[in-house]
Design a protein around this motif. Structure first.
Motif, PDB file in Angstrom:
ATOM      1  N   ALA C  88      24.268 -43.518  12.905  1.00 28.46           N
ATOM      2  CA  ALA C  88      23.804 -44.760  12.293  1.00 28.46           C
ATOM      3  C   ALA C  88      23.341 -45.745  13.359  1.00 28.46           C
ATOM      4  CB  ALA C  88      24.926 -45.374  11.457  1.00 28.46           C
ATOM      5  N   SER C  91      19.926 -44.571  15.018  1.00 28.25           N
ATOM      6  CA  SER C  91      18.793 -44.696  14.104  1.00 28.25           C
ATOM      7  C   SER C  91      18.474 -46.165  13.821  1.00 28.25           C
ATOM      8  CB  SER C  91      19.070 -43.951  12.797  1.00 28.25           C
ATOM      9  OG  SER C  91      20.253 -44.412  12.204  1.00 28.25           O
ATOM     10  N   THR C  92      19.522 -46.985  13.744  1.00 31.36           N
ATOM     11  CA  THR C  92      19.296 -48.409  13.510  1.00 31.36           C
ATOM     12  C   THR C  92      18.581 -49.042  14.701  1.00 31.36           C
ATOM     13  OG1 THR C  92      21.299 -48.497  12.172  1.00 31.36           O
ATOM     14  CG2 THR C  92      20.421 -50.590  12.942  1.00 31.36           C
ATOM     15  N   VAL C 110      13.691 -42.111  12.242  1.00 33.66           N
ATOM     16  CA  VAL C 110      15.086 -42.571  12.203  1.00 33.66           C
ATOM     17  C   VAL C 110      16.019 -41.397  11.903  1.00 33.66           C
ATOM     18  CG1 VAL C 110      14.560 -44.960  11.597  1.00 33.66           C
ATOM     19  CG2 VAL C 110      15.003 -43.313   9.770  1.00 33.66           C
ATOM     20  N   THR C 173      23.372 -56.148  11.380  1.00 35.03           N
ATOM     21  CA  THR C 173      22.000 -56.265  11.846  1.00 35.03           C
ATOM     22  C   THR C 173      21.198 -57.057  10.827  1.00 35.03           C
ATOM     23  OG1 THR C 173      21.283 -54.303  10.675  1.00 35.03           O
ATOM     24  CG2 THR C 173      22.133 -53.976  12.890  1.00 35.03           C
ATOM     25  N   LEU C 176      16.713 -54.190   7.859  1.00 37.10           N
ATOM     26  CA  LEU C 176      15.849 -53.304   8.625  1.00 37.10           C
ATOM     27  C   LEU C 176      14.499 -53.138   7.927  1.00 37.10           C
ATOM     28  CD1 LEU C 176      18.664 -50.759   9.422  1.00 37.10           C
ATOM     29  CD2 LEU C 176      17.615 -52.351  11.036  1.00 37.10           C
ATOM     30  N   VAL C 258      22.899 -45.930   6.058  1.00 42.06           N
ATOM     31  CA  VAL C 258      22.194 -47.173   6.407  1.00 42.06           C
ATOM     32  C   VAL C 258      20.904 -47.301   5.612  1.00 42.06           C
ATOM     33  CG1 VAL C 258      21.048 -48.458   8.247  1.00 42.06           C
ATOM     34  CG2 VAL C 258      23.149 -47.212   8.724  1.00 42.06           C
ATOM     35  N   PHE C 259      20.068 -46.257   5.685  1.00 43.22           N
ATOM     36  CA  PHE C 259      18.714 -46.388   5.142  1.00 43.22           C
ATOM     37  C   PHE C 259      18.640 -46.018   3.660  1.00 43.22           C
ATOM     38  CE2 PHE C 259      18.363 -45.884   9.689  1.00 43.22           C
ATOM     39  CZ  PHE C 259      17.581 -46.973  10.024  1.00 43.22           C
ATOM     40  N   ARG C 265      20.942 -52.374   5.923  1.00 42.53           N
ATOM     41  CA  ARG C 265      21.352 -52.870   7.229  1.00 42.53           C
ATOM     42  C   ARG C 265      22.686 -52.238   7.593  1.00 42.53           C
ATOM     43  NH1 ARG C 265      21.199 -58.903   6.904  1.00 42.53           N
ATOM     44  NH2 ARG C 265      20.315 -58.938   4.840  1.00 42.53           N
ATOM     45  N   LEU C 266      22.999 -52.298   8.866  1.00 39.89           N
ATOM     46  CA  LEU C 266      24.270 -51.760   9.344  1.00 39.89           C
ATOM     47  C   LEU C 266      25.244 -52.930   9.481  1.00 39.89           C
ATOM     48  CD1 LEU C 266      25.927 -49.379  10.374  1.00 39.89           C
ATOM     49  CD2 LEU C 266      24.863 -49.648  12.605  1.00 39.89           C
TER      50      LEU C 266
END
Lengths: 317, 343, 384
Positions: C88, C91-92, C110, C173, C176, C258-259, C265-266
């Motif tokens: 995660a 990729s973030t 990602v 974060t 994204l 996450v995605f 967002r993380l």
């Protein structure tokens, strides 16, 4: 930095390390015995949580630490019976059944705590030697000795039990028939069986002892902290299992691992309190016990072979 | 459902009875804005108030509703408003919380209290799908520009400053320790305020340790022990793991300062004061607006001035009356804007 | 008939677990039938609930098939939590660095980044085991701790949402790039591409393990390292590789978390479970439940996904703490694994569990899945 390297601070750090290490030590010693007999138990954390709650709740209801420890021990024993039946007699896969025990302990202890206790309420912690009823007086002058007192005599009874178990377990494994049987069924159950050793019974009791020690570890944790809450162990049981590998199935090395882990944790908290480690790096500091344990093993690792029959169920032909 | 509710309520009540919490109706004496002193030995349980609204209310919260900290502060506040909400607690995983929020909205609940800043990202996706539902979200300083979201936020640094000032009076300039979880969220505001309050009054060493965990009681305990060897003469801390640190304070006879909920139950002798979140002050306004058809669009904060933050002093501690009135002066100055505690 | 009988045993075990669960629900003063229907309603009640269940099962499946690769090579990977986080995080970081990349490139990008992140986090304990004799249970437990703190450090420092930095300081974060979001498959539901990717990954793992030379080598190493070595297979390299692949799939699970999330967002709450939802552990359960077979892991993880979503509904509808579902999960696992031998008896094939002919081999690989095992297939464990 210099203020850390004074005798009194070093001793306080060491005392803190001992407190942190005791639950790891008890649980890891238990796991060592179980694994020596050929049974892996990943459910230590779950057993600890159940016992930790049981002990805590008993103290709330009765006010007695002795009863609390007793209940923790019994819960460990009971979970030992469950785990032994499941893995030894029913031949369930050990990795997954351990995780089953873990999940059950995690959920059930939380459920009980929400329903029976509700809001977190602290209880009296386990007393130090000098504060024990009846015999406390004997230890009082000892605890008052400068430095030595804090170093050696300031802890609760369970601490001494835990460290006393190290030579006892070593002796048991190497000098008693039962211990030798445990090792035999863990190495080569077929040979042990042909020599008339009951593999099932030996493993059964090894698991019983192992889980009972996990139960003691849980009880010690909650009574030493004076509180129980959801997931009190925070993965402590898994670290204890890891420490068995660190100690290569030898009690004294398992103890060394538990102390190392405790000592690094205690030191980083001391350094944070003294601003030797700045707050901006607090998370990095929190990694250090885990990193140093791995590093230590990389540097020290001997090619020690584990019990050959670990995780293998036994069926007689 | 009915029996269930009464069961929940009974559990809640019994649990609350065990705590000595401030309640005006129950013997606490309100001495001035911003502080309240409990009467030692009385049972200061949260008392259910008169029901202020017929709106149905649900709460989604990350920790246990009886944590004597963040989540309980909200449940207690609703109790004071006579509201028994539906509760989904312990949802520390954001995706699970999002699922619960959406579920309540689909069930047709009028007001959903989304009690966790980390849920904000998900809420921004959910709220527009349910324009008839009002979402009350915190702690947060902004509504993310969405019409049916109210936001709430405690100016935690204000009570932190007062706590810090009282602590410095007690130590006379001696060192003070803080046990924090992860250096993030409103814990930081409280701790910054606390530090400023102590330092403004001559304390040069406020030692702060972040353990790296919100829930590890063993770490919080040993962090407090380490601070004791540094020689701190007062302690404070946040998060549900703080109970470990309170125990250390209690054993060593070191005064403790709490935040979020009243923590007297954790140590009758050593808890000096707790900054308590009284969300009901702003919730009441929000419910009124919702009933009038405004479902959101405003951010409200708890302050010492609006009574949402209350520094609740433990009557059993016997705090010197000079210090208490000094604290009230500090509070007046904060309210007047003469002192601006840094967040 | 035998098969039918055999299949009835785990169902009976699951039923027994539900009986115990019902007793618990009764003890809490609720009606167990409304409890069961709440779980069912929550997991399958509507198309949307069904989608949520599938989404919740996705990380379990990815972790589970990763675990399968490791276990087949006789490495016990309990580092799923850390590997999810590592995937995660990487990729973030990629999504933060190149947010404007076109969707068709960014999504694969990602995913690859997540697999690399998780892969590294898996390769470390793999290499430590292969080349430095560090037991993988120890290193994975420890690396889980390291990963969580690394996430905390990054999310409250370098990667924090600029708005949060001066606001409430929530360690998360920024939202994204939409270009990196997993595309939704059915409008109005949460069903996203990740679900399909995970299922395809399960098929791919099946093919790799049983239809390629690579898979043969991995299983040979797990089955009998000495024989494998004698046949010229590098045990060290394959153990490292197995852990890297296992970690990569867990990393991919992190990407989905996450995605594929609504908030895109993380965010951390300071512990691992706050982000992973313990998928690193539940994935192991799903994998072992599926008999360490990638294809069987698909329905198995779906079942556990259903339990998780059902639990949310249970709590919402009846105010029963989610802790009950966790405990129930544990009971189901215990009862079903315990019934293995019973099923063996019923099948007349004592000591041969699971679902098909893979079983014998499976058990062998599991039996050897400990330390530096050098013994050949265990004589005292063979089928009479």
């Amino acid at each position: 930095m210099s203020e850390f390297f004074t005798l009194s601070v070093l001793i306080a750090t060491f005392a803190s390390a001992v407190r942190l290490a005791v639950p790891y030590l008890l649980a890891a010693l238990g796991e060592t015995i179980g694994q020596r007999s050929g049974v892996l138990n990943l459910g230590v954390d779950g057993v600890m949580l159940l016992s930790a709650f049981g002990a805590y709740y008993t103290v709330i209801e009765t006010g007695s630490h002795l009863l609390g420890v007793g209940v923790g021990l019994l819960i460990g024993l009971f979970m030992g019976v469950v785990y032994a039946v499941v893995t030894v007699h029913l031949h369930a896969k050990q990795g997954i059944s351990g995780i089953g025990i873990f999940l059950f302990g995690l959920g059930f202890s939380d459920l009980l705590s929400q329903e029976l206790v509700g809001a977190i309420q602290p209880i009296k912690k386990l007393p130090s030697l000098a504060k024990l009823p009846f015999v406390g007086g004997i230890f009082e002058p000892l605890e008052d000795i400068k430095y030595i007192g804090e170093l050696l005599f300031s802890h609760n009874l369970m601490t001494y039990v835990a460290f006393a178990l190290v030579p006892i377990v070593t002796w048991m494994m190497n000098r008693t028939t039962f211990g030798l049987n445990i090792k035999a069924v863990g190495e080569n159950p077929q040979a042990a069986d042909s020599l008339g050793v009951s593999v099932e019974r030996t493993r059964f009791f090894a698991i019983l002892i192992g889980n009972t020690l996990a139960g003691l570890a849980g009880a010690t944790l909650s009574l030493q902290l004076g509180v129980f809450q959801q997931n009190l162990t925070n993965g402590l049981g898994f670290i204890a299992v890891a420490l068995v590998y660190f100690g290569a199935w030898r009690a004294k090395w398992v103890m060394a691992g538990a102390m190392l882990y405790g000592l690094v944790t205690a030191t980083r908290l001391q350094w944070q309190a003294r601003d030797i480690i700045p707050n901006s790096a607090s998370d990095l500091a929190a990694m250090t016990p885990a990193l140093i344990t791995i590093l230590a093993l990389v540097l020290l690792a001997k090619r020690v072979r584990g019990p050959a029959a670990l995780t293998k169920p036994f069926t007689r032909h | 459902m009915k029996t269930n509710r009464s069961r929940r309520f009974l559990t809640l009540l019994t649990a609350l009875l065990a705590l000595s919490m401030f309640a005006a109706a129950c013997g606490g004496s309100e001495s001035a804005t911003g502080t309240a002193t409990s009467e030692c030995g009385t049972d200061n349980a949260v008392v259910k108030g008169d029901k202020v609204t017929d709106l149905s209310v649900a709460v989604v919260a990350p920790s246990d509703s009886q944590d004597l900290a963040f989540t309980q502060s909200m449940i207690d506040s609703l109790t004071r408003l006579g509201i028994e909400p539906q509760v989904t607690d312990g949802t520390f995983q954001v995706e699970v919380a999002a699922d619960a929020i959406r579920g309540y909205a689909e069930d047709g609940i009028n007001v959903i209290i989304v009690h966790g800043t980390q849920y904000g990202g998900s809420l921004a996706e959910i709220a527009p799908d349910f324009p008839e539902t009002s979402f009350i979200w915190g702690t947060a300083t902004s509504t993310q520009g969405i019409a049916n979201i109210f936001a709430y936020y405690p100016e935690a640094q204000q009570g932190g400053y007062v706590n810090g000032w009282i602590a410095s009076e007690l130590t006379g300039g001696g060192a003070i320790g803080v046990v924090g979880p992860v250096e993030a969220g409103d814990a930081v505001a409280y701790i910054n305020g606390f530090k400023a309050g102590a330092e403004a009054n001559g304390v040069s060493n406020v030692a702060v340790t972040y353990t790296g965990s919100f829930s590890d009681v063993a770490l919080a305990t040993e962090a407090a022990e380490a601070l004791v060897t540094v020689g701190v003469e007062a302690l404070t801390g946040t998060s549900q793991s703080a109970v470990g640190a309170v125990n250390v304070a209690d054993e060593n006879g070191i005064p403790w300062f709490g935040t979020q909920s009243n923590q007297e139950a954790w140590s009758t002798d050593q808890v000096v004061a707790s900054q308590v979140y009284h969300w009901e002050v702003i919730l009441d306004d929000m419910f009124e607006m919702i009933e009038e058809g405004t479902l959101g669009g405003e951010a409200m904060s708890l302050t010492l001035e609006n009574g949402g933050l209350l520094v609740e002093i433990n009557g059993c501690f016997n705090l010197d009356s000079d210090i208490e009135s000094g604290a009230q002066d500090i509070i007046k100055k904060i309210i007047a804007g003469d002192i601006n505690p840094p967040a | 008939m035998k098969r039918l009988l055999g299949a009835s045993v785990p169902l009976g075990a699951a039923l027994l677990a539900f009986v115990l669960g019902s007793i618990m629900i009764l003890a809490l003063g609720e009606n167990p039938i409304s409890g069961a229907s709440a779980i069912f309603e929550g997991a399958f009640g509507t198309g949307d609930r069904f989608a949520v269940t599938a989404v919740r099962a996705t990380p379990l499946l990815l972790v589970g098939i990763g675990i399968t690769i490791a276990f087949r090579a006789s490495v016990i990977n309990i580092g799923g939590e850390g590997q999810i986080i590592a995937g995660a995080l990487l990729s973030t970081i990629v999504a933060l660095l190149v947010p404007d990349t076109p969707r068709i490139i960014l999504i694969p990008l990602v995913m690859v980044a997540g697999m690399i992140g998780g892969g590294i986090w898996g390769a470390i304990p793999g290499a430590l085991k292969a080349y430095a004799s560090v037991n993988e249970i120890l290193s994975t437990v420890m690396l889980n701790i390291v990963a969580v703190q690394l996430m905390n450090f990054l999310l409250r420092g370098p990667m924090i949402d600029p708005i949060e930095k001066n606001g409430s300081r929530i360690p998360q974060t920024e939202r994204l790039s939409d270009n990196a979001a997993m595309p939704t498959l059915v409008d109005g539901t949460r069903l996203h591409l990740g679900v399909v990717i995970a299922a395809l990954a399960a098929v791919a793992v099946y093919i790799i393990l049983w239809r390629t030379p690579l898979g043969f080598r991995l299983r040979a190493v797990g089955h009998n390292p000495d024989a494998a070595r004698a046949a010229g297979i590098s045990v060290e390299r394959n153990i490292t590789l197995a852990m890297a692949m296992s970690g990569a799939l867990s990393g991919l699970a992190g990407v989905m978390l996450v995605f594929g999330s609504e908030s895109l967002r993380l965010v951390t709450d300071g512990g691992a479970a706050g982000f992973t939802g313990s998928a690193g552990f539940n994935g192991i359960v799903a994998a072992l439940f599926g008999g360490l077979h990638p294809l069987w892991t698909i329905p198995s993880s779906f079942l556990f996904g259903a339990l998780l979503t059902g639990a949310t509904q249970l709590q919402r509808a009846l105010q029963i703490p989610a802790a009950l579902a966790v405990a129930l999960n544990g009971l189901i696992v215990l009862f079903v694994v315990s019934s293995d031998r019973l099923r063996g008896w019923l099948d007349g094939r004592l000591n041969q569990g699971a679902f098909d002919n893979e079983t014998a081999e499976l058990r062998e690989s599991r039996n050897n899945s400990t330390d530096q095992q050098s013994e050949a297939a265990d004589p005292h464990n063979a089928t009479p």
